[in-house]
Every structure is written in C-alpha cells, then in structure tokens.
Design an enzyme around this catalytic site. Structure first.
Site, PDB file in Angstrom:
ATOM      1  N   ASN A   9      -4.111   7.897  -6.361  1.00 42.20           N
ATOM      2  CA  ASN A   9      -5.061   8.352  -4.825  1.00 42.20           C
ATOM      3  C   ASN A   9      -4.849   9.921  -5.184  1.00 42.20           C
ATOM      4  O   ASN A   9      -4.249   9.492  -3.274  1.00 42.20           O
ATOM      5  CB  ASN A   9      -5.382   6.833  -4.746  1.00 42.20           C
ATOM      6  CG  ASN A   9      -6.406   7.239  -3.667  1.00 42.20           C
ATOM      7  OD1 ASN A   9      -7.263   8.122  -3.471  1.00 42.20           O
ATOM      8  ND2 ASN A   9      -6.693   6.361  -2.539  1.00 42.20           N
ATOM      9  N   TRP A  10      -5.347  10.262  -5.569  1.00 41.74           N
ATOM     10  CA  TRP A  10      -5.372  11.569  -4.605  1.00 41.74           C
ATOM     11  C   TRP A  10      -5.928  12.143  -3.277  1.00 41.74           C
ATOM     12  O   TRP A  10      -5.375  12.691  -2.669  1.00 41.74           O
ATOM     13  CB  TRP A  10      -5.543  12.710  -5.542  1.00 41.74           C
ATOM     14  CG  TRP A  10      -4.592  13.396  -6.333  1.00 41.74           C
ATOM     15  CD1 TRP A  10      -3.571  12.065  -6.929  1.00 41.74           C
ATOM     16  CD2 TRP A  10      -4.630  14.061  -7.641  1.00 41.74           C
ATOM     17  NE1 TRP A  10      -2.709  12.927  -8.414  1.00 41.74           N
ATOM     18  CE2 TRP A  10      -2.963  13.548  -8.447  1.00 41.74           C
ATOM     19  CE3 TRP A  10      -5.080  14.889  -8.460  1.00 41.74           C
ATOM     20  CZ2 TRP A  10      -2.749  15.003  -9.749  1.00 41.74           C
ATOM     21  CZ3 TRP A  10      -4.817  16.114  -9.194  1.00 41.74           C
ATOM     22  CH2 TRP A  10      -3.095  16.240  -9.692  1.00 41.74           C
ATOM     23  N   LYS A  11      -7.115  11.392  -2.639  1.00 46.39           N
ATOM     24  CA  LYS A  11      -7.330  11.264  -1.562  1.00 46.39           C
ATOM     25  C   LYS A  11      -7.685  13.091  -1.644  1.00 46.39           C
ATOM     26  O   LYS A  11      -8.767  13.151  -2.653  1.00 46.39           O
ATOM     27  CB  LYS A  11      -6.213  11.159  -0.574  1.00 46.39           C
ATOM     28  CG  LYS A  11      -5.911   9.886  -0.200  1.00 46.39           C
ATOM     29  CD  LYS A  11      -5.133   9.317   0.439  1.00 46.39           C
ATOM     30  CE  LYS A  11      -4.701   7.739   0.462  1.00 46.39           C
ATOM     31  NZ  LYS A  11      -3.735   7.763   1.681  1.00 46.39           N
ATOM     32  N   HIS A  94     -11.787   1.478  -0.809  1.00 44.38           N
ATOM     33  CA  HIS A  94     -10.400   1.535   0.295  1.00 44.38           C
ATOM     34  C   HIS A  94     -10.460   1.707   1.098  1.00 44.38           C
ATOM     35  O   HIS A  94     -11.845   2.272   2.249  1.00 44.38           O
ATOM     36  CB  HIS A  94     -10.363   3.234  -0.688  1.00 44.38           C
ATOM     37  CG  HIS A  94      -8.823   3.668   0.205  1.00 44.38           C
ATOM     38  ND1 HIS A  94      -8.928   4.496   1.176  1.00 44.38           N
ATOM     39  CD2 HIS A  94      -7.765   3.366  -1.115  1.00 44.38           C
ATOM     40  CE1 HIS A  94      -7.266   4.763   1.446  1.00 44.38           C
ATOM     41  NE2 HIS A  94      -6.487   4.032   0.175  1.00 44.38           N
ATOM     42  N   GLU A  96      -9.968   3.293   3.668  1.00 41.86           N
ATOM     43  CA  GLU A  96     -10.438   4.362   4.144  1.00 41.86           C
ATOM     44  C   GLU A  96     -11.838   4.714   4.358  1.00 41.86           C
ATOM     45  O   GLU A  96     -12.458   5.513   5.475  1.00 41.86           O
ATOM     46  CB  GLU A  96      -9.407   5.862   3.266  1.00 41.86           C
ATOM     47  CG  GLU A  96      -8.111   6.041   4.380  1.00 41.86           C
ATOM     48  CD  GLU A  96      -7.212   6.799   3.189  1.00 41.86           C
ATOM     49  OE1 GLU A  96      -7.270   7.635   2.664  1.00 41.86           O
ATOM     50  OE2 GLU A  96      -5.918   6.547   3.533  1.00 41.86           O
ATOM     51  N   GLU A 166      -3.859  -3.431  -0.060  1.00 41.51           N
ATOM     52  CA  GLU A 166      -3.147  -2.421   0.487  1.00 41.51           C
ATOM     53  C   GLU A 166      -2.984  -2.371   2.150  1.00 41.51           C
ATOM     54  O   GLU A 166      -4.258  -2.741   2.861  1.00 41.51           O
ATOM     55  CB  GLU A 166      -3.596  -0.860   0.092  1.00 41.51           C
ATOM     56  CG  GLU A 166      -3.967  -0.130  -0.995  1.00 41.51           C
ATOM     57  CD  GLU A 166      -4.052   1.198  -1.440  1.00 41.51           C
ATOM     58  OE1 GLU A 166      -3.565   1.772  -1.368  1.00 41.51           O
ATOM     59  OE2 GLU A 166      -4.864   1.515  -0.587  1.00 41.51           O
ATOM     60  N   GLY A 172       0.319   5.258   4.215  1.00 46.77           N
ATOM     61  CA  GLY A 172       0.884   6.957   4.503  1.00 46.77           C
ATOM     62  C   GLY A 172       1.470   6.854   5.632  1.00 46.77           C
ATOM     63  O   GLY A 172       1.918   7.516   6.598  1.00 46.77           O
ATOM     64  N   SER A 212       2.123   3.316   1.248  1.00 53.59           N
ATOM     65  CA  SER A 212       3.768   3.968   1.139  1.00 53.59           C
ATOM     66  C   SER A 212       4.477   3.669  -0.192  1.00 53.59           C
ATOM     67  O   SER A 212       5.707   3.357   0.350  1.00 53.59           O
ATOM     68  CB  SER A 212       4.690   3.575   2.422  1.00 53.59           C
ATOM     69  OG  SER A 212       3.305   3.934   3.390  1.00 53.59           O
ATOM     70  N   GLY A 233      -0.602   6.723  -3.265  1.00 58.60           N
ATOM     71  CA  GLY A 233      -1.582   8.270  -2.900  1.00 58.60           C
ATOM     72  C   GLY A 233      -0.631   9.603  -2.556  1.00 58.60           C
ATOM     73  O   GLY A 233      -0.057   9.691  -3.444  1.00 58.60           O
ATOM     74  N   GLY A 234       0.459   9.279  -1.383  1.00 56.61           N
ATOM     75  CA  GLY A 234       1.243  10.418  -1.281  1.00 56.61           C
ATOM     76  C   GLY A 234       2.291  11.098  -2.294  1.00 56.61           C
ATOM     77  O   GLY A 234       2.783  11.770  -2.761  1.00 56.61           O
TER      78      GLY A 234
END
Ligand code: PGA
Length: 256
Positions: A9-11, A94, A96, A166, A172, A212, A233-234
């Site tokens: 998930n590149w956001k 998600h 966010e 999640e 993150g 994470s 993500g990251g």
C-alpha cells in the site's frame, strides 16, 4: 491451502514515473515467487503506468480506495467502473480513510459491494485504535467492523475478498503487534466468517496482518497459522524490502 497475498500500500508516495521505475526494477525478482500473490497499490494517477509496466507478469495492481456510486457529483472520488480493467484489487476501509475522510462501517460495506459488482477484489481493512486496544475492547470493536463490512455480501463473492487486520497503533509507528497477538485477532475474525458463512468459507478466507511489517518481523507473522500475508506500507516502498517480504512469506509458509 490459502495462497499468501502480500500487498504494498503505497499511500501518497511516488510519482507516476517513480512508480513505473520501481516496478520495472523489481518485476523480474518478484516473478521468482509465484507461490504468493503479489500486489502493488500505487496512487490512482500511477495505476495505468504501473499496470502497463506489469503487463504480462502475474503481479497484480490494486487501488487504495473506491467510491460506491458509478458516477455523480463526488469531487475527488473514483468510481468502481473507472477501475475496471485497470486493477484487480482495491483496498477498502483503510484506517487512514476512516480517520481522515470519514469513511464509516456502512460506507465500507457499500464500497465492498460496489467493488465486487464491478469484478474488483476488495481488501477490507479493519483494526482498532490504541485507546480501544488499551481498554481491552479490540475483539468487540473489530468484530463489529467485520460484521458491518460483510452485511449482505453473498457467500458466492467470498473467494474474491481479502481481509486485512491492521491495528491502527501499529501503522507507520514501528510498533507492530506480536505474531501471537495478530494471530489471535485474525483467528477471531476467521471465527466470525465461520459463523456467517460456515467453516469451509472461513478456512478459505485470506486474512492479512498489517502494521509496521518489515523484513525483520515478517517471519514472525507469516509463521502464524491464521495469517495469510501482509498489507505493507513503508517497507513496500523499498525495492529490496518488498522482494524480501514476498520471499520470507513463501519460505515461512513452506512453499519455497
Ligand atoms: P505500515 O503501513 O506498514 O507503514 O505500518 C501499513 C498500512 O497502513 O497498510
């Protein structure tokens, strides 16, 4: 046997050109792991370029959200029919989008149904805040999210759905849940699917952990029986790390 699924998930990271360069650089390395499903979810504006760059590979493309209407006065939104033929997966719910864009459980359900109606496979994200976790209400809260998300979704659509657990406090932050904690909640989610649809459907449902996830903790998560992959993500923004995550999933599941 559930096929593990690792989704990046590149956001709101990477321009269209950076996204294409990234997938060009790793697609041959990812091709070495057909035992796992590999999905890249770039920002909307990079979808077409990434899809073209991955043409002829088994690496799938996903969007990060979708609206439930097919058109309308919804400034900034993207309709499910606009994503048809462009992506295989779409992340829905998600945290966010729940926190920053006011996406509710009811909207998650509408988005999931709209995605399925257009042949897109939803990755439905659920998870609790730190406050809820510390109050010992995780099971109740996540259970409610799962019930709401699947309301009215027929058993015949389930093979096209993935769930991602999640915990928000792990996203993150560098603070991940332990493999056992994540497995416990994911096992509970599988139990809800069993209640709603029966054991066979529950045993086939793929449920990811997210929050994470890094190469250094991937094996801990993937060694757990209920965890079928990761929403990342990251670490998915780094070429070596993403390839390592896929390799570690394949190894931990005994598929190498
Ligand atoms: P993270 O993000 O891996 O950077 O914690 C996960 C996610 O939000 O899907």
């Amino acid at each position: 046997m559930r096929i593990p699924i690792i989704a990046g998930n590149w956001k709101m990271y990477k321009t269209p050109q950076e996204a294409v360069d990234f997938v060009q650089a790793i697609k041959d390395r990812l091709a070495a792991y057909p035992q796992a499903e590999r999905v890249i979810c770039p920002p909307y504006v990079a979808l077409a370029g990434v899809q073209a760059a991955l043409d002829g590979t088994e690496i799938a493309v996903g969007a990060q959200d979708v609206h439930w209407e097919e058109q309308g006065a919804f400034t900034s939104q993207i309709a499910p029919n606009m994503l048809e033929g462009l992506v295989k997966y779409v992340i829905i719910g998600h945290s966010e989008t729940r926190d920053h864009q006011g996406v509710t459980d009811e909207m998650v359900n509408k988005k999931a149904k709209a995605a399925l109606a257009h042949g897109l496979r939803p990755i439905i994200a659920v998870g609790e805040s730190l406050e809820i976790n510390e109050a010992g209400q995780t099971r109740e809260f996540v259970g409610k999210q799962v019930h709401a998300a699947f309301d009215g979704i027929p058993a015949s659509d389930l093979a096209n759905v993935v769930i991602a657990y999640e915990p928000i406090w792990a996203i993150g932050t560098g603070k991940s849940a332990s493999g056992e904690q994540a497995n416990d909640i994911i096992g509970m989610i599988r139990g809800i699917i069993a209640e709603l649809y029966g054991d066979e459907q529950a045993n086939a449902m793929r449920i990811q952990y997210g929050g994470s996830v890094k190469p250094k903790n991937m094996t801990e998560f993937m060694s757990q029986p209920h965890i079928d992959g990761a929403l990342v993500g990251g670490a998915s923004l780094k070429e070596d790390a993403f390839v390592d995550l896929v390799r570690l999933a394949v190894e931990a599941k005994g598929l190498s």
